[in-house]
Every structure is written in structure tokens, then in C-alpha cells.
Design a protein around this motif. Structure first.
Motif, PDB file in Angstrom:
ATOM      1  N   LEU A 234       0.832  -1.207   0.000  1.00  0.00           N
ATOM      2  CA  LEU A 234       0.000   0.000   0.000  1.00  0.00           C
ATOM      3  C   LEU A 234       0.863   1.251   0.000  1.00  0.00           C
ATOM      4  CD1 LEU A 234      -3.067   0.197  -0.114  1.00  0.00           C
ATOM      5  CD2 LEU A 234      -3.082   0.626   2.331  1.00  0.00           C
ATOM      6  N   TRP A 235       1.933   1.212   0.781  1.00  0.00           N
ATOM      7  CA  TRP A 235       2.850   2.342   0.794  1.00  0.00           C
ATOM      8  C   TRP A 235       3.514   2.534  -0.576  1.00  0.00           C
ATOM      9  CZ3 TRP A 235       2.639   6.103   4.013  1.00  0.00           C
ATOM     10  CH2 TRP A 235       2.288   5.890   5.352  1.00  0.00           C
ATOM     11  N   LEU A 236       3.906   1.433  -1.212  1.00  0.00           N
ATOM     12  CA  LEU A 236       4.564   1.527  -2.521  1.00  0.00           C
ATOM     13  C   LEU A 236       3.616   2.097  -3.575  1.00  0.00           C
ATOM     14  CD1 LEU A 236       6.571  -1.837  -2.619  1.00  0.00           C
ATOM     15  CD2 LEU A 236       7.464   0.483  -2.251  1.00  0.00           C
ATOM     16  N   SER A 237       2.330   1.787  -3.443  1.00  0.00           N
ATOM     17  CA  SER A 237       1.372   2.306  -4.419  1.00  0.00           C
ATOM     18  C   SER A 237       1.207   3.821  -4.316  1.00  0.00           C
ATOM     19  CB  SER A 237       0.011   1.633  -4.237  1.00  0.00           C
ATOM     20  OG  SER A 237      -0.585   2.020  -3.006  1.00  0.00           O
ATOM     21  N   LEU A 238       1.594   4.398  -3.171  1.00  0.00           N
ATOM     22  CA  LEU A 238       1.489   5.845  -2.985  1.00  0.00           C
ATOM     23  C   LEU A 238       2.683   6.598  -3.563  1.00  0.00           C
ATOM     24  CD1 LEU A 238       0.096   5.923   0.659  1.00  0.00           C
ATOM     25  CD2 LEU A 238      -1.105   6.636  -1.412  1.00  0.00           C
ATOM     26  N   ALA A 239       3.751   5.885  -3.875  1.00  0.00           N
ATOM     27  CA  ALA A 239       4.941   6.550  -4.431  1.00  0.00           C
ATOM     28  C   ALA A 239       4.633   7.282  -5.739  1.00  0.00           C
ATOM     29  CB  ALA A 239       6.064   5.524  -4.618  1.00  0.00           C
TER      30      ALA A 239
END
Length: 418
Positions: A234-239
Motif C-alpha cells: 500500500l505504501w509503494l502504491s502511494l509513491a
């Protein structure tokens, strides 16, 4: 009806005692019980006053035993048939026992997909119209605090009128619930005002690009404030969201710090609104909750509007706007922008209640794409190639985040229901 049957039964029983009883035991025919034939326990509500009558009222004079017994058997057969008909038809009668026709299937129930699609269309349409009209007002009346108050004021009047005709019926509120809703309304008021400050300062498309960062703030708040574990995926998708917004901001022609910071404050405010909303979960329906939040938010927004913009409005704000567009257009613009603001928020709530979390997520992303695209067409805003690429990357990042988040919520829901 039951009292009439019982009174007739008592009268008939009295008369029967005065008659000379038959000497033959096989001629002694008992009467059918005077328990009302419409009792719920017998499934006979549909037969009162219709095809059946109590057996003791069928004959007023003695009859041969065989005939009377035959009629009694026919009566029992009719009772069984009526009970079977009632049970097979479900709730086909009202409390008085009168048969009711089965209501035809309505359009909403027959075509749910078309209705949901219409809700999405109206949500997007009202949102686009609101953003365009809102920005046009700021072009000749640059007072976002006052316009924010008008948005909420028109919505509150609409809610009060709806309550007055019970569409919907007003839900009661107490001090405990009020304490829960005040923080939500305060965050809603701050987020709404700062969004309008950003709309007035920069292009609508740029404000919505900045507001695409809202999922990032929601994830950060969930991780560090609520203590929820956020998966690395989920964090990576926000990059891409952060990267795209950064690219768009660096080359945005309408960029200024007031518009940028206001949009960021709006993101933070709406994030805290989500946090307080989870703590203020109630059994009240969403329409009433939004109405109460709007009322509280209006009360919160009025003092800053008077303090920040009051002197300028009295001195030259109103007179300049009227001189540019006229009194009628000025008042009608303020009224309609308030109506569109309230209606698009209400339609958004009603739409999102009809769909699954994944559809909800996709709908929010597509809404932002529609608003950015139509605002560029309406105002002819020129954007650089880098701004266009950055905006596209940010929107795709939001779509990826929303998809992953919705899938996670769906898996949790299925795990709980299993």
C-alpha cells in the motif's frame, strides 16, 4: 368482527338450550368452535368477511346430521385451503384481514444497475458544474471564506426544508451525539474553507492534483495515529502519487504558495475528519448525519468569514461584484453554487452506499479525472507537458492505491463473515 361472531354465538347457544334435545345420540351434532376464523395462528387473516362464515351461522333451523356434517367438512376443507393460500402468498393481507394485491416490482428494483449508473452520472455532473461555477464566481468575487459560508448556508436551508416535510424525517440528537459530531464538523469546516481558498488562488485542475495526495495522508494517519498496520504494498502504491504531484507542482503555471498550502491543509483536515468519523459511528442514517455536520460547520465558519473578509466585503466586495455582473446574477450564482455543493455531496453519499468498496474507490478516482479534464476545457487553462504527465502519474497512483485498499477491505469483510 370477532365481537360480532361471539355475540351471535352466545345468542344461538342460548336458543339451542331452550330446544328439546334429540334422543338419538348420533343426532347430537356439536357446533364448530366460535374461535374467530381469522386468527393469525390459523393462517386465516385473508378470509374474514369473504368466502367463509362461522358454521353456526350457516343454518337457522335443524338439519339432517349428514348434511350438517357435510357442510362442516366443507367448511374445514375451505379453512385448510384458505390457510394454504395465505401461507403461500406471504404477507398478502393487512391487519384487518382484507386481501391486498401484490405490489408490482418498481423500476429501482427491476433495473438496479441503471439506477446506480444514474447516481454516478449525477454525482459527477453536479461535481463538475459546482467546480466550474465556483471558479467563475472567484474570478469576479475573490472571497472564499464568505463563499464557503454560502455553500453551507444553502445546504442547511435545504436540509431544514426537507426535515419540515419529513423527507427525510429528522433523527433526534442528544448532547452525547453532539459531542461526537462537533470534531467531525470542525474538520469538515476547515477542510472546506481551505479547499475554497485554494480554488480561488490557483487553477481548479491544480487544486485537485494536490488533493490527490489525500490517500497518502490517510495512510499516514492510520499508521501513526490510529496504530493500524499498513502493508508495504500500500505504501509503494502511494509513491507514484507523490511523484506525480511533485512533477505537476514544479511546472504548474498557476502555482502559488497560498493555493498549494491551502490544498495541503485541506488534505490534513479531511484526514482527521475521517479519523473522528470512525469514532463517531452512530445508527443515524447518512443523510441526517450530513445535515447535522453541515449545521455545525456553518456555525464554525461564520466567525472567521466576518473577521477575515467582513471589512473588505462591506467596503467594496459586494459593490464590485454587483457592478461587474449585476445584482440578480450575483445572487443567483451564490444560490446555485451552494445548491450544487450540497447536492453533489449528498449524491456522493447516496451513490457510495449503493456500491461495493472497489467500485467506490474507482468512482472517486474517475470523479477527479472528470473534474480536472472539464475544468481545463471550461477555462482553457494551459498546462505544460510535465504538468500533464505528473497529473496522469498521480491519478494512476491513486487508482492503484484505491484498488489495493478496496481489495484489502473486501478480504477483511469476507474473513469476518466466514
Amino acid at each position: 368482527m370477532e365481537s360480532r361472531v361471539l355475540s351471535r354465538a352466545n345468542a344461538f347457544a342460548t336458543v339451542s338450550h331452550l330446544r328439546k334435545p334429540s334422543r338419538d345420540s348420533h343426532h347430537n351434532v356439536g357446533f364448530v368452535s366460535v374461535k374467530p376464523i381469522g386468527a393469525v395462528g390459523e393462517g386465516g387473516n385473508v378470509i374474514w368477511g369473504r368466502q367463509l362464515r362461522p358454521a353456526l351461522l350457516l343454518e337457522s333451523s335443524p338439519a339432517p346430521a349428514g348434511l350438517f356434517v357435510g357442510r362442516r367438512e366443507n367448511l374445514r376443507t375451505s379453512i385448510v385451503a384458505a390457510a394454504a393460500s395465505a401461507s403461500s402468498s406471504g404477507d398478502g393481507s393487512d391487519s384487518s384481514g382484507e386481501a391486498k394485491a401484490v405490489a408490482p416490482v418498481g423500476f429501482f428494483e427491476k433495473y438496479p444497475a441503471l439506477v446506480t449508473g444514474f447516481f454516478f452520472f449525477m454525482w459527477y455532473f453536479l461535481n463538475v458544474i459546482f467546480n466550474i461555477l465556483n471558479k467563475k464566481i472567484y474570478n469576479y468575487f475573490p472571497y472564499p471564506y464568505f463563499v464557503s459560508v454560502i455553500h453551507l448556508f444553502v445546504g442547511v436551508v435545504y436540509c431544514l426544508l426537507s426535515w419540515s416535510v419529513n423527507l427525510p424525517k429528522r433523527a433526534p440528537i442528544d448532547s452525547k451525539l453532539l459531542k461526537l459530531l462537533i470534531p467531525v464538523a470542525a474538520c469538515h469546516a476547515l477542510g472546506h474553507v481551505t479547499s475554497n481558498v485554494s480554488f480561488a488562488a490557483v487553477a481548479v485542475s491544480f487544486t485537485h492534483t494536490i488533493k490527490a495526495l489525500e490517500p497518502f495522508f490517510n495512510a499516514a494517519a492510520s499508521q501513526f495515529i490510529l496504530g493500524q498496520s499498513i502493508p508495504i504494498t500500500l505504501w509503494l502504491s502511494l509513491a507514484p502519487v507523490v511523484l506525480g504531484v511533485s512533477m505537476a507542482s514544479l511546472t504548474e503555471l498557476s502555482f502559488n504558495w497560498l493555493g498549494f498550502i491551502s490544498a495541503m491543509i485541506s488534505n490534513i483536515s479531511f484526514t482527521y475528519r475521517s479519523i473522528y468519523s470512525k469514532k463517531a459511528m452512530t445508527d443515524m442514517d447518512s443523510t441526517n448525519v450530513y445535515a447535522y455536520i453541515s449545521i455545525i460547520a456553518l456555525i464554525i465558519c461564520i466567525p472567521p468569514a466576518i473577521l477575515v473578509e467582513g471589512p473588505q466585503l462591506i467596503k467594496h466586495g459586494f459593490s464590485d461584484a454587483i457592478a461587474k455582473v449585476g445584482m440578480v446574477k450575483f445572487i443567483s450564482d451564490l444560490f446555485w453554487v451552494g445548491m450544487f455543493y450540497h447536492l453533489y455531496n449528498q449524491l456522493a453519499t447516496n451513490t457510495l452506499e449503493r456500491v461495493a468498496p472497489l467500485t467506490h474507490a474507482v468512482g472517486n478516482v474517475l470523479k477527479r479525472v472528470f473534474v480536472i479534464g472539464f475544468s481545463i476545457l471550461a477555462f482553457g487553462n494551459k498546462i505544460s507537458t510535465q504538468t500533464g504527465i505528473g497529473t496522469t502519474i498521480a491519478i494512476l497512483g491513486v487508482a492503484m492505491y484505491s484498488y489495493i485498499k478496496a481489495k484489502m477491505e473486501e478480504e477483511k469483510r469476507q474473513a469476518k463473515s466466514a
